[in-house]
Design a protein around this motif. Sequence first.
Motif, PDB file in Angstrom:
ATOM      1  N   MET A 227     -25.554  23.409 -39.687  1.00 25.51           N
ATOM      2  CA  MET A 227     -25.043  23.882 -40.979  1.00 25.51           C
ATOM      3  C   MET A 227     -23.662  24.513 -40.819  1.00 25.51           C
ATOM      4  SD  MET A 227     -28.434  25.417 -42.868  1.00 25.51           S
ATOM      5  CE  MET A 227     -27.483  25.667 -44.387  1.00 25.51           C
ATOM      6  N   SER A 228     -23.054  24.290 -39.665  1.00 25.89           N
ATOM      7  CA  SER A 228     -21.725  24.836 -39.403  1.00 25.89           C
ATOM      8  C   SER A 228     -20.815  23.748 -38.854  1.00 25.89           C
ATOM      9  CB  SER A 228     -21.810  26.007 -38.414  1.00 25.89           C
ATOM     10  OG  SER A 228     -22.469  25.623 -37.224  1.00 25.89           O
ATOM     11  N   CYS A 229     -19.539  23.893 -39.109  1.00 22.32           N
ATOM     12  CA  CYS A 229     -18.548  22.948 -38.596  1.00 22.32           C
ATOM     13  C   CYS A 229     -17.203  23.652 -38.522  1.00 22.32           C
ATOM     14  CB  CYS A 229     -18.467  21.685 -39.460  1.00 22.32           C
ATOM     15  SG  CYS A 229     -18.013  21.954 -41.179  1.00 22.32           S
ATOM     16  N   VAL A 230     -16.290  23.027 -37.813  1.00 23.26           N
ATOM     17  CA  VAL A 230     -14.970  23.612 -37.581  1.00 23.26           C
ATOM     18  C   VAL A 230     -13.909  22.602 -37.991  1.00 23.26           C
ATOM     19  CG1 VAL A 230     -13.413  24.648 -35.881  1.00 23.26           C
ATOM     20  CG2 VAL A 230     -15.906  24.928 -35.636  1.00 23.26           C
ATOM     21  N   LEU A 231     -12.919  23.075 -38.739  1.00 25.46           N
ATOM     22  CA  LEU A 231     -11.793  22.242 -39.163  1.00 25.46           C
ATOM     23  C   LEU A 231     -10.531  22.831 -38.553  1.00 25.46           C
ATOM     24  CD1 LEU A 231     -10.927  19.851 -40.998  1.00 25.46           C
ATOM     25  CD2 LEU A 231     -10.587  21.530 -42.820  1.00 25.46           C
ATOM     26  N   TRP A 232      -9.778  21.981 -37.810  1.00 22.29           N
ATOM     27  CA  TRP A 232      -8.660  22.520 -37.028  1.00 22.29           C
ATOM     28  C   TRP A 232      -7.473  21.573 -37.047  1.00 22.29           C
ATOM     29  CZ3 TRP A 232      -6.703  21.038 -31.949  1.00 22.29           C
ATOM     30  CH2 TRP A 232      -5.826  21.974 -31.379  1.00 22.29           C
ATOM     31  N   ASN A 233      -6.292  22.166 -37.212  1.00 26.49           N
ATOM     32  CA  ASN A 233      -5.011  21.496 -36.949  1.00 26.49           C
ATOM     33  C   ASN A 233      -4.045  22.568 -36.471  1.00 26.49           C
ATOM     34  OD1 ASN A 233      -2.090  20.743 -37.836  1.00 26.49           O
ATOM     35  ND2 ASN A 233      -3.175  18.790 -37.768  1.00 26.49           N
ATOM     36  N   PRO A 234      -3.390  22.370 -35.315  1.00 26.49           N
ATOM     37  CA  PRO A 234      -2.576  23.441 -34.730  1.00 26.49           C
ATOM     38  C   PRO A 234      -1.258  23.696 -35.440  1.00 26.49           C
ATOM     39  CG  PRO A 234      -2.408  21.462 -33.410  1.00 26.49           C
ATOM     40  CD  PRO A 234      -3.453  21.179 -34.452  1.00 26.49           C
ATOM     41  N   TRP A 235      -0.774  22.741 -36.221  1.00 27.23           N
ATOM     42  CA  TRP A 235       0.499  22.817 -36.941  1.00 27.23           C
ATOM     43  C   TRP A 235       1.663  22.995 -35.975  1.00 27.23           C
ATOM     44  CZ3 TRP A 235       0.091  20.506 -41.240  1.00 27.23           C
ATOM     45  CH2 TRP A 235       1.113  20.540 -42.190  1.00 27.23           C
ATOM     46  N   ILE A 236       2.755  23.579 -36.405  1.00 28.36           N
ATOM     47  CA  ILE A 236       4.024  23.461 -35.680  1.00 28.36           C
ATOM     48  C   ILE A 236       4.090  24.352 -34.444  1.00 28.36           C
ATOM     49  CG2 ILE A 236       6.524  23.736 -35.852  1.00 28.36           C
ATOM     50  CD1 ILE A 236       6.168  23.135 -38.912  1.00 28.36           C
ATOM     51  N   GLU A 237       3.900  25.649 -34.603  1.00 31.70           N
ATOM     52  CA  GLU A 237       4.144  26.570 -33.497  1.00 31.70           C
ATOM     53  C   GLU A 237       3.079  26.445 -32.405  1.00 31.70           C
ATOM     54  OE1 GLU A 237       6.887  28.245 -32.977  1.00 31.70           O
ATOM     55  OE2 GLU A 237       7.604  27.304 -34.824  1.00 31.70           O
ATOM     56  N   LYS A 238       1.820  26.343 -32.787  1.00 29.77           N
ATOM     57  CA  LYS A 238       0.779  26.248 -31.765  1.00 29.77           C
ATOM     58  C   LYS A 238       0.880  24.938 -31.002  1.00 29.77           C
ATOM     59  CE  LYS A 238      -3.997  27.280 -30.775  1.00 29.77           C
ATOM     60  NZ  LYS A 238      -5.263  27.861 -31.278  1.00 29.77           N
ATOM     61  N   SER A 239       1.332  23.873 -31.657  1.00 26.47           N
ATOM     62  CA  SER A 239       1.493  22.593 -30.970  1.00 26.47           C
ATOM     63  C   SER A 239       2.426  22.716 -29.773  1.00 26.47           C
ATOM     64  CB  SER A 239       2.034  21.531 -31.930  1.00 26.47           C
ATOM     65  OG  SER A 239       1.101  21.232 -32.933  1.00 26.47           O
ATOM     66  N   LYS A 240       3.411  23.582 -29.884  1.00 22.71           N
ATOM     67  CA  LYS A 240       4.372  23.753 -28.797  1.00 22.71           C
ATOM     68  C   LYS A 240       3.753  24.457 -27.596  1.00 22.71           C
ATOM     69  CE  LYS A 240       8.210  24.038 -32.098  1.00 22.71           C
ATOM     70  NZ  LYS A 240       9.263  24.922 -32.691  1.00 22.71           N
ATOM     71  N   ARG A 241       2.621  25.144 -27.804  1.00 23.11           N
ATOM     72  CA  ARG A 241       1.985  25.902 -26.722  1.00 23.11           C
ATOM     73  C   ARG A 241       0.823  25.165 -26.083  1.00 23.11           C
ATOM     74  NH1 ARG A 241       2.184  29.806 -30.902  1.00 23.11           N
ATOM     75  NH2 ARG A 241      -0.102  29.898 -31.018  1.00 23.11           N
ATOM     76  N   LEU A 242       0.358  24.092 -26.685  1.00 22.86           N
ATOM     77  CA  LEU A 242      -0.811  23.386 -26.178  1.00 22.86           C
ATOM     78  C   LEU A 242      -0.444  22.495 -24.995  1.00 22.86           C
ATOM     79  CD1 LEU A 242      -2.492  22.252 -29.521  1.00 22.86           C
ATOM     80  CD2 LEU A 242      -3.281  24.062 -27.985  1.00 22.86           C
TER      81      LEU A 242
END
Length: 283
Positions: A227-242
């Motif tokens: 009954m739980s789920c996660v929706l994620w997109n790192p967008w601009i700044e976090k993408s640079k750190r991944l």
Amino acid sequence: MEFSESVKLARTESGLEYFDVNSPLCQAKIFLQGAQLTEFIPTGKTDLMWVSADEDYQEGKSVRGGIPICWPWFGTHENPDWPAHGVARKVVWRAEKVVETADAVRISLSLPMMMIDDLYWPYESRLEVEFVLSDAVEVRLTNTNLGKAPFSLTQALHTYLPTPDIKSTKVDGLQGAKFIEFGEGPYTQDNTVEFARETDMVYTQAGPVQTIHTPQGVIEVSRENSMSCVLWNPWIEKSKRLSNFQDEEYLTMLCLEAANVLEDTATIEPGQSHTLMTKIRWL
């Protein structure tokens, strides 16, 4: 173990072994490290999995894409020195069974518990995953309690999905669910979800089916025993750190993850099993 006509073992240039599936129904790749699906192409359609163009498939390192298995905890543990998303993603799983019929290819793997430090998981248990590959992909993650006391865990099938343009993508079917984001909430999801910033929503009380509307088509993601789920997109700044992630790749992916988190934590009694299932297909 016996394989089928459509399944063989192959290796990347870096040496990681994977099941290479080429059946009349689909093509797929499932790595033994992490029991991680990284490709699923139904016949006549495009890949339902997203993997970073920077991925280099190294030993001891989870692949950036596909479906990493987060177990036996999701996210950051209360002990900050413990690895994020648990310990199953980087271990080489044991191949158990390959069965091919006219309707599907089924591939089963198990986690060698002797490889898991008792510090992280002191319980007697079995963890297996089955991939059911047809015109859709089902992933069935089964925990079995072999001990004499109940245990609890959080987990997720951290699914990376493709889109030609995240800014023209929306997710339907989460209306009415509660979510926490960046430690704040819970809030109620009122509308379809669109993307214009970093998104990291952990949902509970979520319905069993969501649809992702992309410029390329509609992806359906369903869940069982979750009954739980996660929706994620790192967008601009976090993408640079991944790691293993190009700066602009946030534009072409999102994660919608079947989970057992927060009040949806899985508690398993002695002798009992719990199967977290997700099914993904093009509509």
